[in-house]
Write a protein that holds these residues in place. Structure first.
Motif, PDB file in Angstrom:
ATOM      1  N   ASN A   1     -57.736  10.491 100.709  1.00 21.28           N
ATOM      2  CA  ASN A   1     -58.626  11.081 101.701  1.00 21.28           C
ATOM      3  C   ASN A   1     -59.128  10.041 102.704  1.00 21.28           C
ATOM      4  OD1 ASN A   1     -59.948  13.199 102.881  1.00 21.28           O
ATOM      5  ND2 ASN A   1     -61.418  13.500 101.209  1.00 21.28           N
ATOM      6  N   HIS A   2     -59.152  10.414 103.963  1.00 21.04           N
ATOM      7  CA  HIS A   2     -59.609   9.544 105.055  1.00 21.04           C
ATOM      8  C   HIS A   2     -61.050   9.097 104.806  1.00 21.04           C
ATOM      9  CE1 HIS A   2     -60.598   8.220 109.105  1.00 21.04           C
ATOM     10  NE2 HIS A   2     -59.369   8.480 109.522  1.00 21.04           N
ATOM     11  N   ARG A   3     -61.284   7.838 105.080  1.00 20.48           N
ATOM     12  CA  ARG A   3     -62.617   7.263 104.904  1.00 20.48           C
ATOM     13  C   ARG A   3     -63.711   8.080 105.616  1.00 20.48           C
ATOM     14  NH1 ARG A   3     -65.176   2.437 104.243  1.00 20.48           N
ATOM     15  NH2 ARG A   3     -67.028   2.222 105.527  1.00 20.48           N
ATOM     16  N   ASP A   4     -63.438   8.503 106.850  1.00 20.58           N
ATOM     17  CA  ASP A   4     -64.440   9.283 107.596  1.00 20.58           C
ATOM     18  C   ASP A   4     -64.745  10.621 106.912  1.00 20.58           C
ATOM     19  OD1 ASP A   4     -64.652   7.356 109.612  1.00 20.58           O
ATOM     20  OD2 ASP A   4     -63.272   8.391 110.969  1.00 20.58           O
TER      21      ASP A   4
ATOM     22  N   THR B   1     -70.340   5.699 109.503  1.00 21.43           N
ATOM     23  CA  THR B   1     -71.168   4.970 108.545  1.00 21.43           C
ATOM     24  C   THR B   1     -72.237   5.902 107.999  1.00 21.43           C
ATOM     25  OG1 THR B   1     -70.804   2.963 109.808  1.00 21.43           O
ATOM     26  CG2 THR B   1     -72.646   2.938 108.280  1.00 21.43           C
TER      27      THR B   1
ATOM     28  N   ARG C   1     -64.681  11.166 103.635  1.00 15.78           N
ATOM     29  CA  ARG C   1     -65.563  10.860 102.485  1.00 15.78           C
ATOM     30  C   ARG C   1     -66.970  10.557 102.985  1.00 15.78           C
ATOM     31  NH1 ARG C   1     -63.273   5.927 100.619  1.00 15.78           N
ATOM     32  NH2 ARG C   1     -61.506   5.988 102.027  1.00 15.78           N
ATOM     33  N   THR C   2     -67.055   9.761 104.049  1.00 17.90           N
ATOM     34  CA  THR C   2     -68.365   9.362 104.582  1.00 17.90           C
ATOM     35  C   THR C   2     -69.136  10.572 105.116  1.00 17.90           C
ATOM     36  OG1 THR C   2     -67.413   7.235 105.182  1.00 17.90           O
ATOM     37  CG2 THR C   2     -69.508   7.815 106.215  1.00 17.90           C
TER      38      THR C   2
ATOM     39  N   GLU D   1     -64.860   4.566 111.768  1.00 22.39           N
ATOM     40  CA  GLU D   1     -65.970   3.681 111.402  1.00 22.39           C
ATOM     41  C   GLU D   1     -67.246   4.447 111.107  1.00 22.39           C
ATOM     42  OE1 GLU D   1     -66.464   0.324 113.959  1.00 22.39           O
ATOM     43  OE2 GLU D   1     -64.289   0.036 114.071  1.00 22.39           O
TER      44      GLU D   1
ATOM     45  N   VAL E   1     -60.534  12.100  96.455  1.00 18.32           N
ATOM     46  CA  VAL E   1     -59.970  10.844  96.978  1.00 18.32           C
ATOM     47  C   VAL E   1     -58.445  10.893  96.976  1.00 18.32           C
ATOM     48  CG1 VAL E   1     -59.878   8.339  96.766  1.00 18.32           C
ATOM     49  CG2 VAL E   1     -62.009   9.553  96.240  1.00 18.32           C
TER      50      VAL E   1
END
Ligand SMILES: [Zn+2]
Length: 236
Positions: free
Chosen positions: A130-133, A93, A135-136, A91, A122
């Motif tokens: 690619n894992h969301r975390d 952000t 990229r973030t 999560e 991606v």
């Protein structure tokens, strides 16, 4: 064509999403630079508590285990310091909280080189995205580096401004520089293998995968083992 990076930075700050990411993405490079005398700091954004397929594993317990794995790997690689920000795994952000925390670490450690995830990567073939975390964390780090950390009116309470000279982004689909990790590939493999909670395969599987991957990058760079990065020169 394939540029090999030979200079050794004096202060390095690596920022990654999960406890194993720095070792997987850049462990050979971090170990090489640490061995050559660089000060190497690592910031891990999340606690990694959700990195399991086993519903019976408590996230808090997994996070605790992963801190231990990280400490073991950090000692092998020769890190000067490592810190877990402890944000919730999955999560992460990209907002003022994360950017402010990264700006504060950049201004405190004053790195000439920063490493992190390439947030533009991606789709890796048909088997992985690619894992969301990742990229973030990648975008947050870039935005923290420039302009935020370098300009005084961004996060004025986070210390005196600092401009890092370069960023090296791992996990990239478009590497444009390589670091020869032939002397530290064994350290990298051992560091990756410290993250036992993340590898369900048989003993030695992760180390073997590390060697194969680094060999592939090495072929592109003309050395036995390498890590590839997208490099940004930011001045400073
Ligand atoms: Zn990760």
């Amino acid at each position: 064509m394939s540029e090999l990076v030979s200079e050794v930075p004096s202060v390095v700050l690596a920022v990654y999403a999960h406890p194993d990411d720095a070792d997987v993405g850049a462990g050979g490079t971090l170990a090489r630079w640490a061995k050559a005398g660089a000060e190497v700091h690592l910031v891990v954004c999340t606690d990694g508590g959700r990195g399991t397929a086993d519903a019976r594993t408590e996230p808090a317990e997994l996070a605790r285990r992963r801190r231990g794995e990280l400490a073991e790997a950090a000692a092998l690689v020769g890190l000067t310091s490592h810190e877990v920000l402890g944000m919730t795994d999955g999560e992460l952000t990209d907002g003022p909280e994360l950017r402010g925390a990264l700006v504060a670490r950049i201004r405190r450690t004053r790195p000439d080189v920063v490493l992190g995830h390439d947030p533009t990567a991606v789709f890796f073939g048909q088997d992985y995205f690619n894992h969301r975390d990742h990229r973030t964390a990648g975008w947050a780090l870039l935005d923290a580096l420039a302009p935020a950390a370098a300009l005084p009116h961004y996060f004025p309470e986070a210390g005196p401004p600092h401009q890092a000279a370069a960023a090296y982004l791992s996990g990239t689909l478009e590497p444009d520089v390589w670091v020869d990790v032939s002397d530290t590939i064994a350290v990298k493999a051992a560091a990756v293998e410290c993250h036992r909670s993340q590898f369900q395969g048989s003993d030695g599987w992760a180390g073997e995968a590390v060697h194969l991957r680094a060999e592939e990058e090495g072929r592109r760079a003309g050395v036995p083992f390498a890590e590839g990065f997208r490099r940004l020169r930011l001045g400073g």
